[in-house]
Scaffold this active site. Structure first.
Site, PDB file in Angstrom:
ATOM      1  N   ASN A 289       0.859  -1.182   0.000  1.00 21.86           N
ATOM      2  CA  ASN A 289       0.000   0.000   0.000  1.00 21.86           C
ATOM      3  C   ASN A 289       0.896   1.232   0.000  1.00 21.86           C
ATOM      4  OD1 ASN A 289      -2.464  -1.395   0.061  1.00 21.86           O
ATOM      5  ND2 ASN A 289      -2.334  -1.673   2.269  1.00 21.86           N
TER       6      ASN A 289
ATOM      7  N   GLN B 286      -2.434   2.896   3.380  1.00 20.82           N
ATOM      8  CA  GLN B 286      -1.172   2.796   4.130  1.00 20.82           C
ATOM      9  C   GLN B 286      -1.314   3.540   5.450  1.00 20.82           C
ATOM     10  OE1 GLN B 286       2.447   4.349   2.273  1.00 20.82           O
ATOM     11  NE2 GLN B 286       3.747   3.463   3.871  1.00 20.82           N
TER      12      GLN B 286
ATOM     13  N   HIS C 161       6.349  -2.034   3.910  1.00 19.47           N
ATOM     14  CA  HIS C 161       6.014  -3.413   4.252  1.00 19.47           C
ATOM     15  C   HIS C 161       5.263  -4.058   3.106  1.00 19.47           C
ATOM     16  CE1 HIS C 161       2.956  -0.651   5.831  1.00 19.47           C
ATOM     17  NE2 HIS C 161       2.062  -1.580   5.543  1.00 19.47           N
TER      18      HIS C 161
ATOM     19  N   HIS D 268       2.613  -6.901   2.281  1.00 20.53           N
ATOM     20  CA  HIS D 268       1.621  -7.819   2.825  1.00 20.53           C
ATOM     21  C   HIS D 268       1.674  -9.107   2.002  1.00 20.53           C
ATOM     22  CE1 HIS D 268      -0.976  -4.796   5.060  1.00 20.53           C
ATOM     23  NE2 HIS D 268      -0.339  -3.974   4.236  1.00 20.53           N
TER      24      HIS D 268
HETATM   25  P1  AMP Z   1      -0.929  -0.723   5.901  1.00 20.95           P
HETATM   26  O1  AMP Z   1      -2.371  -0.411   6.134  1.00 20.95           O
HETATM   27  O2  AMP Z   1      -0.631  -1.189   4.500  1.00 20.95           O
HETATM   28  O3  AMP Z   1      -0.008   0.409   6.344  1.00 20.95           O
HETATM   29  O4  AMP Z   1      -0.617  -1.977   6.807  1.00 20.95           O
HETATM   30  C1  AMP Z   1      -0.268  -1.883   8.149  1.00 20.95           C
HETATM   31  C2  AMP Z   1      -0.597  -3.224   8.747  1.00 20.95           C
HETATM   32  O5  AMP Z   1       0.052  -3.316  10.013  1.00 20.95           O
HETATM   33  C3  AMP Z   1      -2.085  -3.451   9.003  1.00 20.95           C
HETATM   34  O6  AMP Z   1      -2.518  -4.581   8.255  1.00 20.95           O
HETATM   35  C4  AMP Z   1      -2.166  -3.670  10.509  1.00 20.95           C
HETATM   36  O7  AMP Z   1      -3.111  -4.646  10.876  1.00 20.95           O
HETATM   37  C5  AMP Z   1      -0.746  -4.095  10.857  1.00 20.95           C
HETATM   38  N1  AMP Z   1      -0.314  -3.829  12.214  1.00 20.95           N
HETATM   39  C6  AMP Z   1      -0.436  -2.658  12.902  1.00 20.95           C
HETATM   40  N2  AMP Z   1       0.105  -2.804  14.126  1.00 20.95           N
HETATM   41  C7  AMP Z   1       0.592  -4.066  14.212  1.00 20.95           C
HETATM   42  C8  AMP Z   1       1.248  -4.824  15.236  1.00 20.95           C
HETATM   43  N3  AMP Z   1       1.541  -4.294  16.423  1.00 20.95           N
HETATM   44  N4  AMP Z   1       1.591  -6.107  14.977  1.00 20.95           N
HETATM   45  C9  AMP Z   1       1.283  -6.663  13.779  1.00 20.95           C
HETATM   46  N5  AMP Z   1       0.669  -6.004  12.769  1.00 20.95           N
HETATM   47  C10 AMP Z   1       0.313  -4.727  12.985  1.00 20.95           C
END
Ligand code: AMP
Ligand code: ZN
Length: 113
Positions: A86, A93, A99, A101
């Site tokens: 994202n 994002q 990151h 996914h």
């Molecule tokens: P994005 O929305 O592409 O920025 O993805 C961020 C991702 O990080 C989301 O899918 C969240 O569920 C995940 N996320 C946020 N905090 C944590 C955490 N502490 N441990 C694992 N995943 C997390």
């Protein structure tokens, strides 16, 4: 970066379910999974996102995807998975440490929402 959530996860300050780690990469289970497999694969180097990445980040971004492919192979979901980056707030994002996914283990609709 001290105040970056994913840098803190890499340092072990915040507990996660680790899936894979090597010198360059850390991978862990997403806390809010959208599929039976939902793993986040991140570079240990802090990169804000794809649009901030530079040519010197090409190898590490490739490594993130190849690590996702290895995890997918190990989990037996090679019949269909996605690697998703994202980029920017309108994409959803929410964490500004690059990151990938890895999403799979179910039928995946196209186009994504
Ligand atoms: P994005 O929305 O592409 O920025 O993805 C961020 C991702 O990080 C989301 O899918 C969240 O569920 C995940 N996320 C946020 N905090 C944590 C955490 N502490 N441990 C694992 N995943 C997390
Ligand atoms: Zn970071």
């Amino acid at each position: 970066m001290t105040d970056c959530l994913f840098c803190r996860i890499i340092r072990g300050d915040i507990p996660t379910k680790k899936v894979y780690e090597d010198e360059h990469i850390f991978a862990f289970e997403d806390i809010d999974p959208k599929a039976p497999t939902h793993v986040l694969v991140i570079p240990k180097k802090h990169i804000r996102g794809l649009k901030e990445a530079t040519p010197e980040d090409a190898e590490i971004i490739g490594r993130c995807h190849l690590t996702a492919a290895k995890i997918a192979r190990d989990r037996g979901i090679e019949d269909g998975y996605r690697t998703v980056l994202n980029v920017g707030p309108r994409s959803g994002q929410s964490v500004f440490h690059l990151h990938v996914h890895l999403v799979g283990g179910r039928d995946l609709g196209w186009p994504p929402g």
